[in-house]
Design a protein around this motif. Structure first.
Motif, PDB file in Angstrom:
ATOM      1  N   LEU A 184       4.963  -0.739  33.201  1.00 16.02           N
ATOM      2  CA  LEU A 184       4.681  -0.519  34.619  1.00 16.02           C
ATOM      3  C   LEU A 184       3.197  -0.371  34.925  1.00 16.02           C
ATOM      4  O   LEU A 184       2.810  -0.361  36.094  1.00 16.02           O
ATOM      5  N   HIS A 185       2.360  -0.255  33.911  1.00 16.96           N
ATOM      6  CA  HIS A 185       0.917  -0.027  34.080  1.00 16.96           C
ATOM      7  C   HIS A 185       0.644   1.271  34.836  1.00 16.96           C
ATOM      8  O   HIS A 185      -0.378   1.401  35.518  1.00 16.96           O
ATOM      9  N   VAL A 186       1.534   2.219  34.704  1.00 13.94           N
ATOM     10  CA  VAL A 186       1.398   3.520  35.363  1.00 13.94           C
ATOM     11  C   VAL A 186       1.650   4.606  34.324  1.00 13.94           C
ATOM     12  O   VAL A 186       2.690   4.615  33.666  1.00 13.94           O
ATOM     13  N   TRP A 187       0.705   5.530  34.190  1.00 10.89           N
ATOM     14  CA  TRP A 187       0.828   6.614  33.224  1.00 10.89           C
ATOM     15  C   TRP A 187       1.862   7.639  33.665  1.00 10.89           C
ATOM     16  O   TRP A 187       1.959   7.986  34.838  1.00 10.89           O
ATOM     17  N   SER A 188       2.615   8.137  32.717  1.00 13.40           N
ATOM     18  CA  SER A 188       3.572   9.211  32.990  1.00 13.40           C
ATOM     19  C   SER A 188       3.876   9.924  31.689  1.00 13.40           C
ATOM     20  O   SER A 188       4.135   9.294  30.669  1.00 13.40           O
ATOM     21  N   ALA A 189       3.814  11.244  31.707  1.00 15.17           N
ATOM     22  CA  ALA A 189       4.200  12.050  30.544  1.00 15.17           C
ATOM     23  C   ALA A 189       4.925  13.285  31.059  1.00 15.17           C
ATOM     24  O   ALA A 189       4.344  14.090  31.777  1.00 15.17           O
ATOM     25  N   GLY A 190       6.196  13.389  30.732  1.00  8.69           N
ATOM     26  CA  GLY A 190       6.973  14.539  31.163  1.00  8.69           C
ATOM     27  C   GLY A 190       7.442  14.483  32.595  1.00  8.69           C
ATOM     28  O   GLY A 190       7.934  15.485  33.130  1.00  8.69           O
ATOM     29  N   ALA A 191       7.346  13.329  33.233  1.00 10.19           N
ATOM     30  CA  ALA A 191       7.718  13.230  34.648  1.00 10.19           C
ATOM     31  C   ALA A 191       9.200  13.491  34.883  1.00 10.19           C
ATOM     32  O   ALA A 191       9.596  13.907  35.978  1.00 10.19           O
ATOM     33  N   PHE A 192      10.021  13.256  33.862  1.00  3.27           N
ATOM     34  CA  PHE A 192      11.470  13.377  34.047  1.00  3.27           C
ATOM     35  C   PHE A 192      12.036  14.608  33.345  1.00  3.27           C
ATOM     36  O   PHE A 192      13.236  14.680  33.092  1.00  3.27           O
ATOM     37  N   LEU A 193      11.177  15.577  33.040  1.00  5.61           N
ATOM     38  CA  LEU A 193      11.651  16.815  32.440  1.00  5.61           C
ATOM     39  C   LEU A 193      12.156  17.761  33.523  1.00  5.61           C
ATOM     40  O   LEU A 193      11.419  18.094  34.451  1.00  5.61           O
ATOM     41  N   PRO A 194      13.401  18.223  33.446  1.00  7.56           N
ATOM     42  CA  PRO A 194      13.875  19.247  34.380  1.00  7.56           C
ATOM     43  C   PRO A 194      13.237  20.589  34.051  1.00  7.56           C
ATOM     44  O   PRO A 194      12.679  20.770  32.963  1.00  7.56           O
ATOM     45  N   PRO A 195      13.310  21.552  34.966  1.00  8.83           N
ATOM     46  CA  PRO A 195      12.678  22.863  34.711  1.00  8.83           C
ATOM     47  C   PRO A 195      13.167  23.542  33.444  1.00  8.83           C
ATOM     48  O   PRO A 195      12.403  24.243  32.779  1.00  8.83           O
ATOM     49  N   GLU A 196      14.412  23.311  33.082  1.00 10.71           N
ATOM     50  CA  GLU A 196      14.949  23.961  31.882  1.00 10.71           C
ATOM     51  C   GLU A 196      14.603  23.198  30.602  1.00 10.71           C
ATOM     52  O   GLU A 196      14.970  23.628  29.499  1.00 10.71           O
ATOM     53  N   GLY A 197      13.870  22.084  30.730  1.00 10.82           N
ATOM     54  CA  GLY A 197      13.507  21.295  29.566  1.00 10.82           C
ATOM     55  C   GLY A 197      14.615  20.340  29.148  1.00 10.82           C
ATOM     56  O   GLY A 197      15.739  20.409  29.641  1.00 10.82           O
ATOM     57  N   ARG A 198      14.283  19.423  28.250  1.00  9.42           N
ATOM     58  CA  ARG A 198      15.296  18.514  27.723  1.00  9.42           C
ATOM     59  C   ARG A 198      14.869  18.027  26.347  1.00  9.42           C
ATOM     60  O   ARG A 198      13.716  18.200  25.936  1.00  9.42           O
ATOM     61  N   GLY A 199      15.791  17.418  25.634  1.00  9.06           N
ATOM     62  CA  GLY A 199      15.550  17.036  24.253  1.00  9.06           C
ATOM     63  C   GLY A 199      14.618  15.860  24.075  1.00  9.06           C
ATOM     64  O   GLY A 199      14.028  15.708  23.016  1.00  9.06           O
ATOM     65  N   ILE A 200      14.491  15.003  25.102  1.00  7.90           N
ATOM     66  CA  ILE A 200      13.642  13.821  24.999  1.00  7.90           C
ATOM     67  C   ILE A 200      12.437  13.967  25.918  1.00  7.90           C
ATOM     68  O   ILE A 200      12.584  14.305  27.103  1.00  7.90           O
ATOM     69  N   LEU A 201      11.266  13.674  25.376  1.00 10.74           N
ATOM     70  CA  LEU A 201      10.042  13.577  26.158  1.00 10.74           C
ATOM     71  C   LEU A 201       9.687  12.102  26.285  1.00 10.74           C
ATOM     72  O   LEU A 201       9.499  11.417  25.275  1.00 10.74           O
ATOM     73  N   GLN A 202       9.611  11.612  27.512  1.00  6.76           N
ATOM     74  CA  GLN A 202       9.278  10.214  27.759  1.00  6.76           C
ATOM     75  C   GLN A 202       7.798  10.098  28.120  1.00  6.76           C
ATOM     76  O   GLN A 202       7.327  10.760  29.040  1.00  6.76           O
ATOM     77  N   ILE A 203       7.092   9.242  27.367  1.00  3.80           N
ATOM     78  CA  ILE A 203       5.671   9.013  27.599  1.00  3.80           C
ATOM     79  C   ILE A 203       5.475   7.538  27.903  1.00  3.80           C
ATOM     80  O   ILE A 203       5.774   6.670  27.078  1.00  3.80           O
ATOM     81  N   GLN A 204       5.022   7.271  29.103  1.00  2.17           N
ATOM     82  CA  GLN A 204       4.851   5.903  29.587  1.00  2.17           C
ATOM     83  C   GLN A 204       3.359   5.611  29.695  1.00  2.17           C
ATOM     84  O   GLN A 204       2.638   6.292  30.425  1.00  2.17           O
ATOM     85  N   ALA A 205       2.881   4.630  28.941  1.00  5.81           N
ATOM     86  CA  ALA A 205       1.453   4.315  28.914  1.00  5.81           C
ATOM     87  C   ALA A 205       1.052   3.482  30.121  1.00  5.81           C
ATOM     88  O   ALA A 205       1.840   2.691  30.652  1.00  5.81           O
ATOM     89  N   GLY A 206      -0.206   3.641  30.526  1.00  5.37           N
ATOM     90  CA  GLY A 206      -0.815   2.691  31.444  1.00  5.37           C
ATOM     91  C   GLY A 206      -1.257   1.458  30.657  1.00  5.37           C
ATOM     92  O   GLY A 206      -0.921   1.288  29.483  1.00  5.37           O
ATOM     93  N   THR A 207      -2.015   0.589  31.299  1.00  7.54           N
ATOM     94  CA  THR A 207      -2.480  -0.615  30.622  1.00  7.54           C
ATOM     95  C   THR A 207      -3.809  -0.352  29.929  1.00  7.54           C
ATOM     96  O   THR A 207      -4.742   0.195  30.518  1.00  7.54           O
ATOM     97  N   ALA A 208      -3.897  -0.762  28.670  1.00  6.56           N
ATOM     98  CA  ALA A 208      -5.107  -0.503  27.894  1.00  6.56           C
ATOM     99  C   ALA A 208      -6.253  -1.437  28.263  1.00  6.56           C
ATOM    100  O   ALA A 208      -7.415  -1.044  28.200  1.00  6.56           O
TER     101      ALA A 208
END
Length: 264
Positions: A184-208
């Motif tokens: 997506l060329h858009v940075w995101s880290a932890g954007a989909f974590l609920p307040p109580e946390g979750r087992g998967i951390l999704q890290i989406q890189a921007g374009t290098a």
């Protein structure tokens, strides 16, 4: 501590040429234990573009694994796209489209999420999901690296990868802890974590390296894993500046079982 460096969407053929050497200097200067490249190494999947991508990757001093992106298969040569979509990728980058990287207590499983029947939208098959879960190492932090994201914000105008909701639920249930993506060329880290946390951390890189002006910046990330803690350095190079700014820092922890962002 184990250091992983995440690159994505290099887009050789539409790369920001003046940033190539500064990017290599930062990558090699970080001295990562493993570099992970999550697709779109080229802009149109042409041989000349793969040659430039190959030259760039050979200048990286650390061990490296890469997976294809949707831009890495032919766009205009439909017979090649149907019959031998990964011919140029395999020749220039790697024969294995789903490599495994294993350093320290990190196990990184590459997954080819490209759908040769679609231009942008990706796909994860049941067989791929099974291979990922069968390869989980209970003694490691298990990471999946692929091009297409598993979740997207509502404003994103690209179709979500087919199979993404099912794969996300399965991966979390089976113990995948981190997913690295791009596309997506858009940075995101932890954007989909609920307040109580979750087992998967999704890290989406921007374009290098992509030089498309609408992207506004280029970037990559350095991930330091130590016990239950993850320290991320985000290195950003705005389009209107000559190089990379000092890194931005983010901290995450899974000390209580689920990932949570640490607010300083």
């Amino acid at each position: 501590m184990t250091r992983l460096l995440h690159l994505s969407d290099l887009h050789f053929g539409l790369e920001r040429k003046e940033l190539v050497d500064p990017l290599l200097d930062r990558v090699n200067g970080a001295r990562p234990d493993l570099v992970v490249v999550t697709g779109d190494l080229t802009h149109r999947g042409r041989s000349s573009q793969f040659a430039r991508a190959e030259t760039f990757l050979r200048r990286i001093e650390a061990p490296l694994i890469a997976v294809p992106g949707n831009h890495d298969i032919p766009l205009y040569r439909l017979p090649d796209r149907m019959m031998q979509p990964y011919l140029r990728y395999r020749r220039a980058i790697a024969a294995n489209l789903e490599p495994v990287g294993h350093v320290g207590r990190l196990r990184v499983q590459g997954v080819n999420s490209v759908d040769t029947m679609a231009w942008q939208r990706g796909v994860l098959t049941a067989a791929q999901m099974r291979r990922v879960t069968e390869g989980i190492d209970p003694d490691c932090i298990n990471i999946v690296a692929m091009h297409h994201p598993m979740q997207q914000r509502p404003e994103v105008d690209k179709a979500l990868m087919r199979g993404a909701p099912q794969a996300l639920a399965l991966f979390e249930l089976q113990g995948i802890q981190v997913v690295l993506t791009g596309h997506l060329h858009v940075w995101s880290a932890g954007a989909f974590l609920p307040p109580e946390g979750r087992g998967i951390l999704q890290i989406q890189a921007g374009t290098a390296l992509c030089a498309r002006e609408t992207d506004r910046q280029n970037e990559f990330a350095v991930l330091d894993f130590e016990g239950p803690e993850l320290r991320i350095e985000r290195h950003v190079a705005p389009m209107d500046e000559p190089g990379f700014r000092p890194p931005e820092l983010l901290l995450f922890t899974r000390a209580d079982g689920g990932w949570r962002k640490v607010v300083a």
